[in-house]
Design an enzyme around this catalytic site. Structure first.
Site, PDB file in Angstrom:
ATOM      1  N   ALA A 164      48.174 -75.418 -37.394  1.00 48.02           N
ATOM      2  CA  ALA A 164      47.842 -76.835 -37.575  1.00 48.02           C
ATOM      3  C   ALA A 164      46.754 -76.990 -38.639  1.00 48.02           C
ATOM      4  CB  ALA A 164      47.366 -77.414 -36.258  1.00 48.02           C
ATOM      5  N   GLU A 194      45.541 -70.330 -29.753  1.00 48.25           N
ATOM      6  CA  GLU A 194      45.163 -71.602 -29.113  1.00 48.25           C
ATOM      7  C   GLU A 194      44.178 -71.433 -27.967  1.00 48.25           C
ATOM      8  OE1 GLU A 194      48.139 -70.715 -30.062  1.00 48.25           O
ATOM      9  OE2 GLU A 194      48.996 -72.343 -31.240  1.00 48.25           O
ATOM     10  N   GLY A 234      50.769 -72.800 -34.780  1.00 45.71           N
ATOM     11  CA  GLY A 234      51.970 -73.539 -35.165  1.00 45.71           C
ATOM     12  C   GLY A 234      52.792 -72.791 -36.211  1.00 45.71           C
ATOM     13  N   GLU A 277      54.843 -70.477 -34.246  1.00 50.22           N
ATOM     14  CA  GLU A 277      55.829 -71.281 -33.499  1.00 50.22           C
ATOM     15  C   GLU A 277      56.988 -71.685 -34.411  1.00 50.22           C
ATOM     16  OE1 GLU A 277      52.879 -74.058 -31.811  1.00 50.22           O
ATOM     17  OE2 GLU A 277      53.717 -73.532 -29.854  1.00 50.22           O
TER      18      GLU A 277
END
Ligand code: NAI
Length: 685
Positions: free
Chosen positions: A62, A126, A103, A106
């Site tokens: 992110a 995270e 992310g 991911e």
């Protein structure tokens, strides 16, 4: 062929993530990837698609600058992007280099295949921000790697390399070069199979094996992990991964949102930004640092050896100086032993260890100082000794060299004034073990020049530490607050608590150790020596707790002597204090005319925290700390303050202001003469 969305190599569309410096998934990039996927999917000349990263990284996750802004939630959000990848009619393969984190990983998990460089760093960090992966990471990762590897990656937050993960199931292929070519080959091969595309979401996990593993993990959460809800949430989310994919995603989402609003996640986010801020000098103090390549370390004891190791690790040359050959040999051996143990543990290659050792020049010849760009003194903590050493440094160091002291408490100006060049002198307060602890207090003396200060901060970064600027006051930021805290804990002994009760209450709050266990570990004699040095100037009206002095008088110096506040059997601390210690404490209460009472864990915790908050407010008003958040960085990084509580200032800001002020007044009253009650406005407004 090149469009503005992708490059075509034969029948492969190459979509490049290009958001400097590490391709974080800001809104504009998310939009661009979706548009590129749409276009490539519709392009009849394209058979297969490869996603890769520019700037030597795949994607760091992110975009932190979007945190809390509308852009973070603007479509396409990450989950929409991932669904678009997964549902693409043509195979999408991720080419992973540099970092693929959060992310970014991911995104790779949603692709139909993954190829990585052996050096790529892959991880889901995270948890370090009090969260769990929120865009399918907890659902897709275990479907590829099985529960054990997924749990290890998510729960540690630490990345692993492509090499380490080669056999984990996460990656289809690991290469040392030719990454994009290998990804193109895989993508075309998938396209040529004539089978439905392999979607991670379609895989099934064995529910009963997963459940057994996760139940065992739940039992093994450490007390500190139990205090942080994200650790249990990871297990909850992973448990949902053995069911239907969509339901699992939804469960992950619910847990993510709950965590995102928690005080812990807020505190961890705050610490993340506070650390970034701390290493920057305020605008008015900025200057160009002096160049550094060779460091001289004087004193090869505990700290000198640790500082030497971290300077060698950072690629600097080190001249290590001692007062005699025997001490020098001991210090040199510490450094060598450190590298040898890393080699034996398989953490360092022998050839690298040899290269580190080759940059070390041990010596007892002070003229060697002339070669150093920076001199760091780490001799005994006595002003006269340090002044004498600085007079010698002044004789031999070259003009323009930066001169630093690693003193814990002494006056940096009094040390600087022993030289003819106080403008070149500053404090560099490392923490023990110096090659492990990240905190570095950079102490500005009254005459330290700005480029010297900038050099200290720059050195911190070179050594991969967290440099924090502090003024030249007794104990700087950290030890000054720690002293106020320890003093308050000693008051609590007189008031009725036993050391183990104080320690347990603070551990229950999340401190790595309580203050009395810490004192035993580091040795009571350090504080004893300082107390004796201060005795003459101590105001007799001050509330002074003499328990520590009496323990020392009985030879109880802490773990090293077998006993301190606690007894230590075979190096292990006995849980409760013994009759000798209790008698000393009871006598102290009696002499102060206190009827001992039970203190609740909450009272212990609040009083300890309030003492820190009060001192923090004083430090800020005196200008010793230049930012309130710097104080929190120091306490978290150097003193075991629970990171997820944010630090004393963050904690204070979560409290009711009126109650806080009232409690502080009580604290001041009970502490009696000499307690400086701080005005909280600078800290809290
Ligand atoms: P130490 O006693 O382990 O080492 C001091 C070394 O300095 C000894 O090897 C001694 O031979 C050498 N030395 C003494 N006088 C000398 C001289 N005139 N010339 C050359 N070498 C000389 O002490 P430690 O623990 O390493 O502490 C050093 C300094 O670091 C002190 O100022 C201390 O307050 C500070 N410090 C210590 C921390 C700790 O946790 N031990 C943490 C942060 C700072």
């Amino acid at each position: 062929m090149t469009t503005n969305l992708y490059e075509r190599h034969g029948a492969t569309a190459l979509i490049t993530l290009d958001h400097s410096p590490v391709n974080s998934l800001g809104h504009a990039l998310r939009q661009r990837i979706v548009a590129a996927l749409d276009a490539a999917d519709a392009d009849a000349a394209v058979r297969a698609i490869v996603l890769s990263g520019k700037n030597k990284a795949f994607c760091a996750g992110a975009d932190v600058s979007e945190f809390g802004t509308a852009l973070q939630l603007a479509e396409p959000i990450l989950r929409t992007l991932l669904a678009r990848v997964e549902d693409c009619s043509k195979p999408v393969v991720a080419a992973l280099s540099g970092v693929a984190l959060g992310g970014g990983l991911e995104l790779a998990l949603a692709c139909h295949g993954r190829v990585a460089l052996d050096t790529a760093q892959l991880g889901l960090p995270e948890i370090l921000l009090g969260l769990i992966p929120g865009s399918g990471g907890t659902q897709r990762l275990p479907r590829l790697t099985g529960m054990e590897t997924a749990l290890a990656l998510i729960q540690s937050g630490q990345p692993q390399t492509g090499h380490q993960l080669a056999a984990s199931g996460l990656l289809d292929q690991v290469v040392t070069e030719g990454l994009v070519e290998a990804a193109c080959t895989l993508a075309n091969e998938l396209a040529g199979r004539g089978e439905p595309l392999p979607r991670t979401r379609d895989r099934q996990l064995d529910a009963s094996t997963s459940r057994t593993l996760l139940a065992a993990q739940r039992e093994q959460l450490t007390p500190r992990q139990q205090l942080q809800p994200a650790y249990a949430a990871v297990l909850d989310a992973l448990e949902a991964a053995s069911g239907a994919f969509e339901e699992g995603l939804q469960r992950e989402r619910e847990l993510f949102l709950q965590l995102q609003g928690s005080t812990q996640a807020k505190a961890l986010r705050y610490q993340f930004f506070a650390e970034r801020e701390a290493s920057k000098l305020p605008a008015a103090l900025q200057a160009a640092p002096r160049p550094l390549q060779t460091v001289a370390v004087i004193g090869a004891g505990t700290m000198g050896a640790g500082i030497t190791i971290c300077a060698l690790d950072a690629g600097l040359n080190v001249i290590l100086l001692e007062q005699d050959a025997a001490a020098l040999q001991r210090g040199r051996q510490r450094v060598i032993d450190h590298y040898q143990s890393r080699v034996s543990a398989g953490k360092l290659k022998a050839i690298k260890a040899a290269a580190y050792e080759a940059r070390l020049s041990p010596s007892t010849d002070w003229t060697q100082l002339g070669r150093a760009d920076l001199v760091i003194e780490a001799v005994f903590e006595e002003l006269a000794v340090k002044q004498e050493v600085f007079r010698k440094i002044d004789l031999h160091a070259r003009a323009g060299a930066v001169l630093a002291t690693n003193t814990s408490y002494l006056d940096v100006d009094a040390i600087a004034n022993a030289t003819s060049r106080p403008q070149d002198v500053l404090g560099l307060h490392f923490f023990s073990p110096a090659n492990v602890m990240k905190l570095l207090e950079v102490v500005r003396g009254s005459r330290t020049s700005l480029d010297v200060l900038a050099t200290g901060m720059a050195l911190g970064k070179t050594l991969r530490k967290l440099p924090v600027l502090t003024g030249n006051a007794f104990g700087f930021i950290g030890n000054r607050i720690y002293n106020a805290y320890r003093k308050q804990c000693e008051f609590m002994l007189e008031d009725g608590a036993w050391p183990e009760e104080v320690d347990a209450a603070l551990q229950a709050l999340g401190f790595a150790m309580g203050p009395f266990a810490v004192a035993d570990l580091s040795g009571l004699d350090i504080a004893w020596r300082m107390r004796k040095a201060q005795a003459a100037s101590r105001d007799p009206r001050e509330r002074y707790v003499a328990i520590l002095d009496q323990l020392c008088e009985q030879g109880r110096l802490g773990r090293k002597s077998g006993a301190g506040y606690y007894s230590h059997e075979g190096g292990k601390q006995v849980r409760t204090t013994d009759a000798v210690v209790r008698a000393i404490i009871e006598q102290a209460s009696q002499q102060r005319g206190i009827t001992r009472r039970t203190l609740s864990a909450t009272e212990i915790q609040r009083r300890a925290l309030l003492a820190m908050v009060n001192e923090a407010a004083l430090l800020l008003r005196e200008g010793v700390a230049s930012r309130a958040s710097d104080i929190d960085v120091v306490l978290v990084q150097g003193y075991g303050f629970p990171r997820w509580e944010g630090g004393p200032v963050f904690w204070a800001r979560q409290q009711d202001r009126a109650a806080l002020e009232q409690e502080l007044q009580t604290l001041a009253r009970e502490a009696g003469h000499g307690f400086m009650l701080a005005d909280l406005s600078l800290l809290l407004d």
